[in-house]
Write a protein that holds these residues in place. Structure first.
Motif, PDB file in Angstrom:
ATOM      1  N   MET A   1     -12.604  -2.687  29.974  1.00 16.46           N
ATOM      2  CA  MET A   1     -13.801  -3.140  30.699  1.00 16.46           C
ATOM      3  C   MET A   1     -15.061  -2.586  30.050  1.00 16.46           C
ATOM      4  O   MET A   1     -15.049  -1.460  29.547  1.00 16.46           O
ATOM      5  CB  MET A   1     -13.733  -2.674  32.163  1.00 16.46           C
ATOM      6  CG  MET A   1     -14.975  -3.039  32.951  1.00 16.46           C
ATOM      7  SD  MET A   1     -15.005  -2.336  34.620  1.00 16.46           S
ATOM      8  CE  MET A   1     -14.604  -3.756  35.586  1.00 16.46           C
ATOM      9  N   ILE A   2     -16.123  -3.398  30.052  1.00 14.48           N
ATOM     10  CA  ILE A   2     -17.419  -2.917  29.555  1.00 14.48           C
ATOM     11  C   ILE A   2     -18.475  -3.158  30.638  1.00 14.48           C
ATOM     12  O   ILE A   2     -18.563  -4.255  31.200  1.00 14.48           O
ATOM     13  CB  ILE A   2     -17.835  -3.629  28.250  1.00 14.48           C
ATOM     14  CG1 ILE A   2     -16.777  -3.418  27.154  1.00 14.48           C
ATOM     15  CG2 ILE A   2     -19.197  -3.120  27.774  1.00 14.48           C
ATOM     16  CD1 ILE A   2     -17.105  -4.106  25.838  1.00 14.48           C
ATOM     17  N   LEU A  46     -22.957 -12.490  27.861  1.00 14.87           N
ATOM     18  CA  LEU A  46     -22.103 -11.368  28.283  1.00 14.87           C
ATOM     19  C   LEU A  46     -20.664 -11.602  27.825  1.00 14.87           C
ATOM     20  O   LEU A  46     -20.001 -10.687  27.306  1.00 14.87           O
ATOM     21  CB  LEU A  46     -22.140 -11.206  29.808  1.00 14.87           C
ATOM     22  CG  LEU A  46     -23.441 -10.668  30.411  1.00 14.87           C
ATOM     23  CD1 LEU A  46     -23.410 -10.798  31.928  1.00 14.87           C
ATOM     24  CD2 LEU A  46     -23.657  -9.201  30.027  1.00 14.87           C
ATOM     25  N   ASN A  47     -20.190 -12.839  27.990  1.00 16.72           N
ATOM     26  CA  ASN A  47     -18.817 -13.156  27.579  1.00 16.72           C
ATOM     27  C   ASN A  47     -18.626 -12.933  26.082  1.00 16.72           C
ATOM     28  O   ASN A  47     -17.615 -12.369  25.648  1.00 16.72           O
ATOM     29  CB  ASN A  47     -18.475 -14.614  27.927  1.00 16.72           C
ATOM     30  CG  ASN A  47     -18.390 -14.846  29.426  1.00 16.72           C
ATOM     31  OD1 ASN A  47     -18.270 -13.906  30.199  1.00 16.72           O
ATOM     32  ND2 ASN A  47     -18.464 -16.100  29.832  1.00 16.72           N
ATOM     33  N   ALA A  48     -19.613 -13.385  25.307  1.00 11.50           N
ATOM     34  CA  ALA A  48     -19.510 -13.237  23.843  1.00 11.50           C
ATOM     35  C   ALA A  48     -19.453 -11.769  23.453  1.00 11.50           C
ATOM     36  O   ALA A  48     -18.847 -11.409  22.443  1.00 11.50           O
ATOM     37  CB  ALA A  48     -20.684 -13.941  23.165  1.00 11.50           C
ATOM     38  N   ALA A  49     -20.103 -10.921  24.233  1.00 12.33           N
ATOM     39  CA  ALA A  49     -20.125  -9.479  23.946  1.00 12.33           C
ATOM     40  C   ALA A  49     -18.960  -8.746  24.619  1.00 12.33           C
ATOM     41  O   ALA A  49     -18.831  -7.535  24.467  1.00 12.33           O
ATOM     42  CB  ALA A  49     -21.448  -8.887  24.418  1.00 12.33           C
ATOM     43  N   LYS A  50     -18.156  -9.497  25.389  1.00 15.11           N
ATOM     44  CA  LYS A  50     -17.031  -8.919  26.158  1.00 15.11           C
ATOM     45  C   LYS A  50     -17.504  -7.897  27.191  1.00 15.11           C
ATOM     46  O   LYS A  50     -16.811  -6.925  27.506  1.00 15.11           O
ATOM     47  CB  LYS A  50     -15.978  -8.319  25.236  1.00 15.11           C
ATOM     48  CG  LYS A  50     -15.328  -9.353  24.322  1.00 15.11           C
ATOM     49  CD  LYS A  50     -14.215  -8.748  23.500  1.00 15.11           C
ATOM     50  CE  LYS A  50     -13.363  -9.793  22.801  1.00 15.11           C
ATOM     51  NZ  LYS A  50     -14.109 -10.774  22.004  1.00 15.11           N
TER      52      LYS A  50
ATOM     53  N   THR B  11     -24.414 -22.992  23.056  1.00 13.34           N
ATOM     54  CA  THR B  11     -23.353 -22.467  22.190  1.00 13.34           C
ATOM     55  C   THR B  11     -22.667 -21.294  22.885  1.00 13.34           C
ATOM     56  O   THR B  11     -23.184 -20.736  23.855  1.00 13.34           O
ATOM     57  CB  THR B  11     -23.921 -22.055  20.825  1.00 13.34           C
ATOM     58  OG1 THR B  11     -24.953 -21.087  21.026  1.00 13.34           O
ATOM     59  CG2 THR B  11     -24.488 -23.266  20.098  1.00 13.34           C
ATOM     60  N   LYS B  12     -21.499 -20.927  22.361  1.00 17.04           N
ATOM     61  CA  LYS B  12     -20.638 -19.988  23.101  1.00 17.04           C
ATOM     62  C   LYS B  12     -20.474 -18.631  22.437  1.00 17.04           C
ATOM     63  O   LYS B  12     -19.922 -17.722  23.044  1.00 17.04           O
ATOM     64  CB  LYS B  12     -19.231 -20.603  23.271  1.00 17.04           C
ATOM     65  CG  LYS B  12     -19.219 -21.936  23.979  1.00 17.04           C
ATOM     66  CD  LYS B  12     -19.411 -21.767  25.467  1.00 17.04           C
ATOM     67  CE  LYS B  12     -19.265 -23.090  26.198  1.00 17.04           C
ATOM     68  NZ  LYS B  12     -19.707 -22.992  27.591  1.00 17.04           N
ATOM     69  N   ASN B  13     -20.889 -18.514  21.170  1.00 15.68           N
ATOM     70  CA  ASN B  13     -20.660 -17.227  20.509  1.00 15.68           C
ATOM     71  C   ASN B  13     -21.747 -16.965  19.472  1.00 15.68           C
ATOM     72  O   ASN B  13     -22.578 -17.832  19.209  1.00 15.68           O
ATOM     73  CB  ASN B  13     -19.282 -17.214  19.855  1.00 15.68           C
ATOM     74  CG  ASN B  13     -18.616 -15.853  20.034  1.00 15.68           C
ATOM     75  OD1 ASN B  13     -19.292 -14.807  20.011  1.00 15.68           O
ATOM     76  ND2 ASN B  13     -17.319 -15.853  20.219  1.00 15.68           N
ATOM     77  N   ASP B  14     -21.724 -15.765  18.897  1.00 12.19           N
ATOM     78  CA  ASP B  14     -22.772 -15.450  17.907  1.00 12.19           C
ATOM     79  C   ASP B  14     -22.641 -16.358  16.693  1.00 12.19           C
ATOM     80  O   ASP B  14     -23.636 -16.827  16.153  1.00 12.19           O
ATOM     81  CB  ASP B  14     -22.753 -13.966  17.524  1.00 12.19           C
ATOM     82  CG  ASP B  14     -21.415 -13.491  17.027  1.00 12.19           C
ATOM     83  OD1 ASP B  14     -20.392 -14.135  17.324  1.00 12.19           O
ATOM     84  OD2 ASP B  14     -21.381 -12.468  16.327  1.00 12.19           O
TER      85      ASP B  14
END
Lengths: 281, 142
Positions: A1-2, A46-50, B11-14
């Motif tokens: 978790m983050i 937030l999801n992309a950064a987990k 978009t969904k990611n970096d």
């Protein structure tokens, strides 16, 4: 978790319906060109950064500028949109006569999880007696405080109000009050390290980026200016992950934690376990 | 005659790829212009517009290539606080990959049909996401 303990929501579309208020925020928060993004996109980021959860910070500068940058009600609105992802922190203006009453309402009626102060932008010393009833209320409700500490980018605001050493009086007088020194008190990071070492109730967050890229700046700050093993060996229970979003992207700040020399169990503490303890969960 | 349309893509990611050929084709199909050119232009400086075969292997090779040319952790002058923004710019990789991939593509329109080849698709390349991106579709003709 983050858990990200330090996120600014002022440019989320759902609370940016008024162009004058948006302009006020740009000027008073010193974030001139930030794009207005829908909350849905912030969740994607937030999801992309987990990152599982982010603390959203209000800021009340009413007595200096006649308005809040982000109000407690706006924080509540955003938390209600994504209650599993957002954690709300209130703000009250210590120079307002309604500060204690406003904070009580934020805790009791709005259900916010803590309070953020910016002594530089709000113009007060943390050890001023006007803060005593506020600190007493936080202790009573077991709510933590995040203080802006160290340098401030905000124009017309003095960094001296947020020097880490001015928080020592508060830590001494209120040993049961949990305090987080945001931005690790940069540039006075050695003073912050001393306070973390000495006081059980003081924490610091990683929301610092004043030069270079996040990875480079963390390497300079935590591996060169401080001892490279200080956090891992001694301060691992006292440091909270914070991003300072949207002054920088969530993912870049999460990735920067990798440059710290942390054993896996201590990385878990910095990224989430310490925040859970700080929030009193 | 010119017709203007906007596409909005979250978009969904970096680093991300959005396949937008079918959306552009649909816009052309519904356009009043039967003969001319359609241009697809990104509004951003950390995205790219590419035309290629949308095979996972090609798109994967492209990512490997772009990451090898523009290393994620290299030293970039762009990594510093921008006082005109009030924030730090740590997205040099996004800008550089955007420069390499370009910001637009063109396709002919004949007899009401966009001539997108059987193996072709249009890719919006995200290099600094997730973000809400805007792509301009400009149709010029008669």
């Amino acid at each position: 978790m983050i858990i990200d303990i330090h996120s600014h929501p002022g440019f989320i579309k759902e609370i940016c319906q008024n162009p004058e208020r948006e302009e006020f925020r740009r000027e008073k928060f010193y974030l001139y060109k930030q794009t207005i993004w829908p909350a849905e996109l912030v969740i994607e980021q937030l999801n992309a950064a987990k990152i599982d959860k982010a603390v959203l910070l209000a800021e009340d500068v009413s007595s200096r500028y006649g308005d809040t940058i982000v109000s407690n009600e706006e924080i509540k609105l955003l938390v209600d949109l994504y209650p599993d992802r957002f954690i709300g922190f209130a703000s009250v203006d210590p120079n307002s006569k309604n500060a204690v009453q406003d904070l009580k309402r934020a805790f009791k009626d709005l259900g916010l999880s803590g309070v953020k102060f910016n002594p530089s932008n709000q113009g007060f010393y943390p050890n001023d007696s006007i803060m005593d009833p506020i600190y007493e209320l936080c202790v009573k409700y077991n709510k933590p405080i995040i203080f802006h500490s160290g340098m401030t980018w905000i124009k017309n605001s003095h960094s001296k109000f947020s020097h880490p050493l001015v928080f020592e009086d508060v830590a001494l007088k209120y040993p049961n009050l949990k305090i987080c020194l945001a931005h690790f008190g940069w540039p006075w990071i050695m003073d912050t390290a001393m306070l973390l070492l000495k006081y059980e109730n003081i924490y610091a967050d990683t929301a610092l980026l004043y030069f270079d890229s996040p990875k480079q700046f963390f390497d300079t700050t935590f591996n060169k200016q401080l001892g490279p093993y200080w956090i891992d060996r001694t301060l691992a229970d006292k440091v909270l992950f914070g991003s300072n979003y949207p002054r920088i992207e969530y993912k870049r700040m999460v990735d920067a934690v990798d440059v710290l020399n942390l054993r896996e169990e201590n990385k878990t503490k910095v990224l989430s376990a310490n925040a859970i303890k700080f929030l009193g969960w | 005659m010119v017709e203007h349309f906007d596409l909005k893509i979250m978009t969904k990611n970096d680093y991300d790829v959005a396949y937008i050929g079918s959306k552009v084709k649909e816009i052309v199909d519904n356009s009043k212009i039967s003969n001319g050119i359609v241009s697809v232009i990104t509004a951003h400086t950390s995205t790219g517009i590419l035309v290629t075969e949308p095979l996972e292997c090609i798109v994967s090779d492209l990512e490997v290539l772009l990451r090898s040319i523009v290393d994620d952790d290299a030293e970039y002058s762009h990594a510093h606080f921008l006082s005109t923004y009030g924030r730090t710019s740590a997205n040099a990789t996004g800008h550089l990959r955007s420069i390499l991939t370009g910001n637009n593509c063109l396709f002919p329109i004949r007899n009401g049909k966009m001539l997108l080849g059987a193996a072709q698709d249009i890719l919006l390349m995200e290099f600094d996401g997730p973000q809400e991106r805007r792509v301009f579709i400009e149709i010029i003709g008669e």
